[in-house]
Design a protein around this motif. Sequence first.
Motif, PDB file in Angstrom:
ATOM      1  N   TRP A 122       0.844  -1.198   0.000  1.00 12.19           N
ATOM      2  CA  TRP A 122       0.000   0.000   0.000  1.00 12.19           C
ATOM      3  C   TRP A 122       0.876   1.242   0.000  1.00 12.19           C
ATOM      4  N   ILE A 129      -2.764   0.051  -4.405  1.00 11.16           N
ATOM      5  CA  ILE A 129      -2.756  -1.219  -3.676  1.00 11.16           C
ATOM      6  C   ILE A 129      -2.373  -2.348  -4.629  1.00 11.16           C
ATOM      7  N   PRO A 185      -5.285  -4.883   2.769  1.00  8.21           N
ATOM      8  CA  PRO A 185      -4.882  -3.480   2.940  1.00  8.21           C
ATOM      9  C   PRO A 185      -5.493  -2.839   4.184  1.00  8.21           C
TER      10      PRO A 185
END
Length: 359
Positions: A122, A129, A185
Amino acid sequence: MVTSKDKNNKDENFFSSYDAVKYSLKYFLTATSGLPDFPEFVASALVNGVQVGYCDSNIRTAEPTQDWMKKLVKDDPQHLDWYSEKCFGNQQVFRANIDSLKQRLNQTRGPCILQRMNGCEWDDETEEIKGFNQYGYNGEDFIALDLQTLTWIAPKPQAVITKLKWDAEKARLEHNKNYYINRCPDWLKKYVKYGRSFLQRSVLPSVSLLQRSPSSVVSCHATGFYPHRARMFWRKDEEEFHDGVDKGQILPNHDGSFQMSVQLNLSSIKPEDWSRYDCVYQFAGAETDIITKLEKKVIQTNSEFPVGPVVGAAVGVSLLLAIFGFFIWKRNKHHGFVKIETCSVAADWRGGSFLEERY
């Protein structure tokens, strides 16, 4: 040892490849067979290359390994419960996979190693991402997920049957996509929130010249630095060179910092020419390099240098278990496996989808 400005030799391409991604969450899962005194299953969670969680088939539970991670699981006990459950579940799955592989490949001798490396990256500036999920067997790439096309990539012909079967499992592919693009993420951002001060720190290393005996190679060793965005090389007359040079990989220390070394073979270098050589340590974002001149008076011999901090920190038994994946995983931008000598087989790959996944 001196520190001086030296931007001309900076490898901008090398450092830009690190700067492109700010944070990463990676899981290394390793199943083994035929390795005495080594757990059958080892799993590590790493944030920006630093181990934050660990479990194996001996302890049978997940344990946080950083203070800020311990605070996170104290605030959210279910988080650790999830990891412990998945650790146990993956242990069972990987054990079955190893047994299946040994049967399918007609293993004759030696250990076998099955690995999975998965996770996400990230960029907190661009919000980009990237997710990844790939398997390797005995140190070689076996199969990897392409999240752009939601298909599996089979780099070896032996994996094509598995690829075809997995490509047909649409629900599983969507689950993968959701996990790596959303859930992973989200967890990484949570970890960064708790460990920001630790993850954003910058620490320069201690650099030493080490030599086990007067006739052995000289190792330029840097330890204690963070993050792992660094490179080292030897110079001759202020020009980088590669003949007689052996570059080591960046390895983690027990305290969350890193170490690396680059060796120089002195056999073809005349003593009177030593002054023409120096070792350079470059740190991403730093204005100065750490330059260490090749001088006999600064070289620490086997009896002088501290074996514990330099060697023990990387190869202590407990840490070796925790970072096992690093030693057979090629540490480069392709996240590939590197071939190792393990079990010998007497048959070609047969069968279909023997691998299963647990998240």
